[in-house]
Write a protein that holds these residues in place. Structure first.
Motif: not given
Lengths: 155, 147
Positions: B40-48, B50-56
């Protein structure tokens, strides 16, 4: 125009117009009625303004170089995901003030959608990670007193 | 790319938008690879995962419970789909930003974004979300609007 021809036009935009600073190539790549939108910041409603934008960014990041990470196309639409790299060697002048040259190497991701008409770019829309760029050059984004914030400028 | 192939990959991508809009997290997860990469650009957040992606994604819904995405344009080639999306919602929850946490403002946003999906074996393997955080922060009153 074919999809591959449209992609070649966009590729030339990065290779010739941006990376090689061949500003006059814009006259062959952009439709006379060209407009663009990059979200936060001033728009450039003309090819002339696009050239000014090129000069601006080469002043701020003289060695700016775009790498196309991925590009797809369908019909007359081409979308590119890219990374711009360059050292902040020029003052970044904006309405709120100036961010003096920091010398910091920067890496900025972005994505651009290009809409072509008769083989020329008539509109584009850009999403650029300005937040990341500002942080890399040491600008502080303060929500209470927004000081070092961009109001214009674009790749 | 055949029409059937195109419909296959675009349908998978669109599932995430529809699922986000209705907060159907089971549906959202169903089209993700377990080791999906989300950037996710702008926030710099990254998930690796499915659980982490859903959390974001769920965090966005906590900040903007009525948030919805409207797909403005779809471009597909091979196993890559790009959505041009407009995100809209009301900030009734606290929102982490690069400048700190923004308390609930009650203000509405309408921001444009691009999402790049890489799809393989009928699941989303990778997502690059280019989000106009600067415009969002301006709409929330956190920074001056662009002149």
């Amino acid at each position: 125009m074919s999809i591959e021809a449209n992609k070649a036009t966009v590729r030339r935009l990065y290779d010739a117009f941006w990376n090689a600073e061949q500003l006059d190539v814009a006259d062959t790549l952009f439709h006379p009625d060209y407009v663009f939108d990059e979200g936060y910041g001033a728009g450039a409603p003309s090819v002339k303004a696009m050239k000014e934008g090129n000069r601006f960014w080469h002043r701020v990041l003289p060695d700016i170089h775009f790498t196309i990470e991925d590009m797809i196309a369908e019909g007359d639409t081409v979308v590119a995901r890219w990374t711009a790299r360059g050292a902040h060697q020029g003052d970044w002048e904006m309405e709120l003030g100036t961010i003096p040259a920091s010398g910091q190497a920067t890496t900025t991701p972005g994505t651009s959608s290009y809409y072509l008409h008769d083989g020329k770019i008539i509109r584009d829309e850009n999403h650029i990670d300005f937040v990341s760029l500002l942080k890399q050059i040491g600008a502080r984004i303060e929500t209470s007193e927004a000081k070092e914030l961009p109001k214009g400028g674009r790749p | 790319m055949t029409t059937e192939q195109r419909n296959g990959v675009t349908g998978i991508a669109e599932t995430t938008i529809a699922a986000f809009n209705t907060s159907d997290w089971a549906q959202f997860r169903a089209v993700l690879a377990p080791d999906v990469i989300y950037q996710e650009t702008g926030t710099g957040r990254r998930a690796e995962s499915a659980d982490a992606y859903l959390h974001l994604v769920q965090a966005w819904k906590q900040a903007f419970p009525d948030a919805t995405g409207t797909i403005r344009n779809v471009v597909a080639q091979g196993n890559t789909v790009v959505h041009e999306v407009e995100w809209a919602g009301t900030q009734t929850g606290d929102m982490p930003t690069p400048a700190g946490v923004l308390p609930a403002s009650g203000k509405q946003i309408a921001v444009l974004a691009s999402l790049w999906y890489t799809i393989q074996d009928d699941t989303i393997q990778e997502v690059h979300h280019h989000l106009d955080i600067m415009t969002m922060m301006a709409q929330l009153g956190a920074i001056p609007a662009a002149g």
